[in-house]
Write a protein that holds these residues in place. Structure first.
Motif, mmCIF file in Angstrom:
data_model
loop_
_atom_site.group_PDB
_atom_site.id
_atom_site.type_symbol
_atom_site.label_atom_id
_atom_site.label_comp_id
_atom_site.label_asym_id
_atom_site.label_seq_id
_atom_site.Cartn_x
_atom_site.Cartn_y
_atom_site.Cartn_z
ATOM 1 N N PRO A 32 -30.494 3.196 -4.690
ATOM 2 C CA PRO A 32 -29.092 3.063 -4.268
ATOM 3 C C PRO A 32 -28.940 2.090 -3.104
ATOM 4 C CG PRO A 32 -29.686 5.374 -4.566
ATOM 5 C CD PRO A 32 -30.963 4.589 -4.633
ATOM 6 N N GLY A 33 -27.825 1.383 -3.077
ATOM 7 C CA GLY A 33 -27.496 0.452 -2.009
ATOM 8 C C GLY A 33 -26.003 0.216 -2.006
ATOM 9 N N GLN A 34 -25.559 -0.754 -1.230
ATOM 10 C CA GLN A 34 -24.123 -0.997 -1.130
ATOM 11 C C GLN A 34 -23.514 -1.347 -2.469
ATOM 12 O OE1 GLN A 34 -22.484 -2.816 2.418
ATOM 13 N NE2 GLN A 34 -21.448 -4.349 1.161
ATOM 14 N N ALA A 35 -24.223 -2.102 -3.302
ATOM 15 C CA ALA A 35 -23.680 -2.529 -4.593
ATOM 16 C C ALA A 35 -23.481 -1.362 -5.551
ATOM 17 C CB ALA A 35 -24.589 -3.579 -5.229
ATOM 18 N N THR A 36 -24.217 -0.280 -5.343
ATOM 19 C CA THR A 36 -24.123 0.866 -6.252
ATOM 20 C C THR A 36 -23.329 2.028 -5.660
ATOM 21 O OG1 THR A 36 -26.206 1.814 -5.451
ATOM 22 C CG2 THR A 36 -26.344 0.263 -7.295
ATOM 23 N N THR A 37 -22.707 1.796 -4.517
ATOM 24 C CA THR A 37 -22.014 2.880 -3.812
ATOM 25 C C THR A 37 -20.506 2.740 -3.935
ATOM 26 O OG1 THR A 37 -23.839 3.069 -2.234
ATOM 27 C CG2 THR A 37 -21.743 4.034 -1.586
ATOM 28 N N PHE A 38 -19.853 3.866 -4.176
ATOM 29 C CA PHE A 38 -18.398 3.922 -4.304
ATOM 30 C C PHE A 38 -17.841 4.992 -3.367
ATOM 31 C CE2 PHE A 38 -20.068 2.369 -8.278
ATOM 32 C CZ PHE A 38 -19.195 1.352 -8.655
ATOM 33 N N GLN A 39 -16.728 4.668 -2.703
ATOM 34 C CA GLN A 39 -15.995 5.687 -1.952
ATOM 35 C C GLN A 39 -15.156 6.477 -2.942
ATOM 36 O OE1 GLN A 39 -15.956 5.600 1.849
ATOM 37 N NE2 GLN A 39 -15.532 7.739 1.400
ATOM 38 N N TRP A 40 -15.379 7.767 -2.983
ATOM 39 C CA TRP A 40 -14.645 8.649 -3.907
ATOM 40 C C TRP A 40 -13.276 8.938 -3.277
ATOM 41 C CZ3 TRP A 40 -16.719 11.172 -8.421
ATOM 42 C CH2 TRP A 40 -15.900 12.155 -8.981
ATOM 43 N N ILE A 41 -12.209 8.450 -3.904
ATOM 44 C CA ILE A 41 -10.852 8.569 -3.368
ATOM 45 C C ILE A 41 -9.953 9.088 -4.483
ATOM 46 C CG2 ILE A 41 -8.930 7.316 -2.268
ATOM 47 C CD1 ILE A 41 -10.911 5.219 -1.334
ATOM 48 N N GLU A 42 -8.912 9.778 -4.122
ATOM 49 C CA GLU A 42 -7.920 10.202 -5.107
ATOM 50 C C GLU A 42 -6.540 9.763 -4.653
ATOM 51 O OE1 GLU A 42 -8.488 14.367 -5.684
ATOM 52 O OE2 GLU A 42 -10.439 14.118 -6.624
ATOM 53 N N ASN A 43 -5.723 9.347 -5.608
ATOM 54 C CA ASN A 43 -4.347 8.988 -5.254
ATOM 55 C C ASN A 43 -3.536 10.268 -5.074
ATOM 56 O OD1 ASN A 43 -3.658 9.920 -7.807
ATOM 57 N ND2 ASN A 43 -3.019 7.942 -8.609
ATOM 58 N N GLU A 87 0.833 -1.201 0.000
ATOM 59 C CA GLU A 87 0.000 0.000 0.000
ATOM 60 C C GLU A 87 0.862 1.243 0.000
ATOM 61 O OE1 GLU A 87 -2.520 1.973 -1.049
ATOM 62 O OE2 GLU A 87 -3.515 0.118 -0.386
ATOM 63 N N ASP A 88 0.974 1.853 -1.182
ATOM 64 C CA ASP A 88 1.748 3.086 -1.335
ATOM 65 C C ASP A 88 0.884 4.242 -1.811
ATOM 66 O OD1 ASP A 88 1.304 2.385 -4.004
ATOM 67 O OD2 ASP A 88 3.304 1.533 -4.233
ATOM 68 N N PHE A 89 -0.438 4.026 -1.863
ATOM 69 C CA PHE A 89 -1.383 5.045 -2.318
ATOM 70 C C PHE A 89 -1.063 5.529 -3.733
ATOM 71 C CE2 PHE A 89 -1.275 5.826 2.426
ATOM 72 C CZ PHE A 89 -2.395 5.063 2.686
ATOM 73 N N GLY A 90 -0.372 4.670 -4.500
ATOM 74 C CA GLY A 90 -0.058 5.008 -5.884
ATOM 75 C C GLY A 90 1.161 5.888 -6.054
ATOM 76 N N LEU A 91 1.955 6.081 -4.990
ATOM 77 C CA LEU A 91 3.140 6.931 -5.075
ATOM 78 C C LEU A 91 4.312 6.164 -5.677
ATOM 79 C CD1 LEU A 91 4.503 9.653 -4.335
ATOM 80 C CD2 LEU A 91 5.147 8.596 -2.163
ATOM 81 N N ALA A 92 4.951 6.743 -6.675
ATOM 82 C CA ALA A 92 6.097 6.114 -7.326
ATOM 83 C C ALA A 92 7.378 6.395 -6.552
ATOM 84 C CB ALA A 92 6.241 6.629 -8.758
ATOM 85 N N GLU A 93 8.311 5.475 -6.627
ATOM 86 C CA GLU A 93 9.613 5.668 -5.996
ATOM 87 C C GLU A 93 10.331 6.850 -6.633
ATOM 88 O OE1 GLU A 93 13.308 2.885 -4.569
ATOM 89 O OE2 GLU A 93 12.540 2.576 -6.588
#
Length: 679
Positions: free
Chosen positions: A619-630, A247-253
């Motif tokens: 709407p329900g759990q199957a249609t729900t997304f956590q909006w996240i950004e790297n 888990e690097d949150f998408g950060l490159a070396e």
């Protein structure tokens, strides 16, 4: 409960405040985004005492040391103070006689509370382990030197009154401590793990529901957090080599320093294709009063330093995995705040700006090594920080250099320097303390003041005439590209660049990220004059990182980052289409930073066992997304149905919610770009 979180968060943050001027992990809507601090906080250890949480970490050669932070919600922290102002164990701690302790000093403390007393155990390189105690975490703290040197130790006060300690690298050691906690009980030392066991260093020792757990950081192709468990404190232990991994949150070396002296320095460019080298590792566990378990750990974040993050913990088969049930070992960068029973407003622990008008320095400041307190002052010229120029061959060896951690992802320190008190041969200014380092400042040369910018990585010096000794100095730092530039101004309004672009890196000599520094030294070997700093400010152009507000109620298209494809609809079904043909979806708010995506014909994006389709219904759990950004600002949509991320596969046309996390290369189809559709 994962779909509809306790409403205390919604009620507490119904009205989101205006954007902060500095990074705060709290998003103001019942969620938080890692890291907890976008400035270096390494080797964290965290404890709970009643309803209160306390946190400390490594400070190495910086003084004061061992910060004590307090929180009621695990996300918003305030700085209570430091366990010590000065730790002087010899001339190397004072930068005397050409000696130094860069990257040494205080390492990996163990924070504990037992029977009304707070304890900090911390190894000091080349010295024995130091034991600090206090009745009040805000201090005062008392220090006692132990008789052993215990590398990366962790202490456990057991229920039967015995006190145990584990320490070491790879071959982790175990022993019982004596009653006064100064030494090992003879005959109790033993090796718990062989090198092949997969337990590395930075241990954290716990007793949970009658069983003993040890976490440790370990690198074997991938950086990870390992865990061991046993029924007895001395073992035998069973090892799980990855309760958190990759888990690097998408950060490159980023850039790295090869093992060579300079200048010029040999710098290895960053590697976006790397995976698993920047991941969350050294850390441990804490429970809330409500019984929720959370993990804390750090990750390498390139030249800004090592950052601390918070992870939901899922217990499975008796192991405390960082992450969600459908995605064990992977931490969502944005998630719902812990249930601690307290709703704290968004806040940051440090005051970064300082006009030097108070009786004390702002709480963020630390000295580079032990300062000579007779050679700096806030009182000699009220409203100014005065640094007297002590002899030094260069900035690296300059005493009384005042520093604070740089903050990401981008920030710009500015100071106003009055150099009129400098004597011939003196240099003073603003620096980026690192190896290599760079600075911009004023040199008193002959009968003139000369503006100078020095880049240690290349050995290059740029110079400019200076009309007078009063000048504004500025650095602009981008910790995503790892590039910095310098500028100066005669009036504080119009800044002119000086010197070239400085490449920032992470390296193991200082073992820290870049630190913003104010300095003055005499280069001719004799005590010099003084420099007066009028003020210091840090501007953060992206105080929320690169995150953009969620476009609630608006129609957007979704395309894969630099893949030329997008999420479309063909013949009534979802399809991977050319980016120009991406379909529009309306973003609907369902609370806690979560969304549903509704197509133009009214259907909702839905996930069923990784399969993604458009469906009619509520709407329900199957249609729900956590909006996240790297960290680079790409959108990644976490399905609450699978605990994994939406992915567009350009090669196969697959649309799935099966991606464990975004790749640092950003080419896996989970890194999305959203664009609002013009109405």
């Amino acid at each position: 409960m994962r779909f509809r979180r306790v409403m205390v968060f919604v009620l507490a943050f119904a009205a989101v405040a205006t954007a902060a001027k500095t990074w705060t992990a709290d998003n103001g809507n019942g969620t938080f985004t890692n890291p907890l601090f976008y400035d270096e906080f390494s080797d964290p250890d965290l404890i709970r005492v009643g309803d209160d949480f306390y946190l400390t970490g490594t400070t190495m050669h910086a003084m004061p040391g061992l910060p004590i932070l307090h929180s009621r919600d695990l996300v918003n922290w305030n700085l209570l103070g430091y366990a010590f102002e000065r730790l002087d164990l010899g001339p190397e701690f004072r930068l005397e006689d050409g000696r130094e302790i860069y990257g040494q000093g205080i390492w990996a403390p163990s924070f504990r509370y037992h029977d009304g007393t707070f304890h900090l155990f911390t190894n000091v390189n080349r010295h024995t382990t130091q034991h600090f105690t206090a009745k009040n975490p805000a201090g005062p703290w008392t220090r006692v030197a132990m008789k052993q040197s215990l590398h990366d130790l962790s202490v456990l006060f057991d229920d039967d009154g015995k006190v145990y300690v584990v320490w070491g690298y790879q071959e982790i050691q175990f022993a019982q401590l004596n009653d006064d906690l100064t030494d090992l009980v003879p005959g109790t030392r033993r090796t718990l793990f062989a090198k092949s066991a997969g337990m590395g260093e930075g241990s954290h020792f716990y007793k949970i529901d009658g069983r003993y757990f040890i976490t440790s950081a370990w690198f074997n192709d991938h950086m990870r957090l390992a865990c061991a468990r046993a029924d007895r404190p001395e073992g035998p232990y069973e090892v799980n080599q990855a309760i958190s991994i990759d888990e690097d949150f998408g950060l490159a070396e980023g850039n790295r320093l090869k093992k060579n002296a300079g200048p010029p320095f040999d710098i290895t460019p960053g590697n976006p294709a790397s995976r698993g080298r920047m991941s969350l590792h050294q850390g441990g566990l804490v429970a809330t009063p409500a019984g929720e378990w959370w993990g804390f750990s750090m990750m390498d974040a390139n030249s800004v330093g090592r950052l601390t993050s918070l992870s939901p913990v899922t217990w499975q088969d008796g192991w405390p995995y960082f992450g969600l049930p459908g995605n064990l070992g992977r931490t969502p960068r944005t998630w719902v705040k812990p249930d601690t029973g307290h709703a704290s407003p968004p806040s940051a622990p440090y005051q970064r700006d300082d006009d030097f008008s108070g009786p004390k320095l702002a709480n963020v400041w630390q000295w580079n090594h032990v300062p000579d307190d007779t050679k700096w002052s806030l009182a000699e010229r009220p409203g100014f920080l005065r640094l007297h120029a002590l002899p030094a061959p260069d900035f690296w060896h300059a005493r009384d250099t005042l520093t604070q951690r740089a903050i990401g992802p981008r920030s710009s320190p500015t100071t106003l320097l009055d150099a009129s008190g400098l004597l011939r041969g003196d240099v003073a200014g603003l620096a980026l303390l690192n190896l290599p380092y760079a600075w911009i400042g004023v040199r008193h040369e002959g009968d003139n003041f000369v503006l100078e910018q020095f880049d240690q990585s290349t050995g290059a010096t740029a110079r400019a005439p200076l009309a007078g000794p009063r000048v504004w100095l500025r650095a602009q730092c981008d910790f995503l590209t790892e590039q910095a530039t310098f500028a100066y101004s005669d009036d504080g309004e119009k800044f002119r660049p000086l010197g070239g672009t400085f490449t920032m890196i992470f390296q193991l000599k200082t073992f820290q990220g870049v630190r913003y520094s104010l300095f003055a030294f005499s280069a001719d070997g004799t005590p010099g004059g003084y420099a007066d700093f009028d003020r210091f400010t840090v501007d953060e152009p992206n105080p929320s990182g690169l995150m953009r507000p969620i476009p609630f109620g608006r129609a957007i298209t979704l395309t894969a980052h630099e893949r030329g494809v997008g999420l479309g609809v063909k013949e009534g079904a979802l399809a991977v289409v050319p980016a120009a043909e991406a379909a529009s979806f309306t973003v609907n708010d369902v609370g806690l930073g979560r969304v549903t995506l509704r197509s133009a014909d009214g259907r909702l994006l839905s996930v069923d066992r990784n399969r993604v389709a458009l469906v009619h219904g509520e709407p329900g759990q199957a249609t729900t997304f956590q909006w996240i950004e790297n960290v680079y600002g790409d959108l990644i949509l976490l399905s609450l149905s699978t605990d994994r991320y939406l992915r567009l596969d350009a090669a196969t046309g697959t649309i799935a919610a099966d991606q464990p996390g975004p790749a640092p290369s950003r080419d896996d189809g989970s890194c999305l770009v959203w664009t609002e559709v013009a109405r």
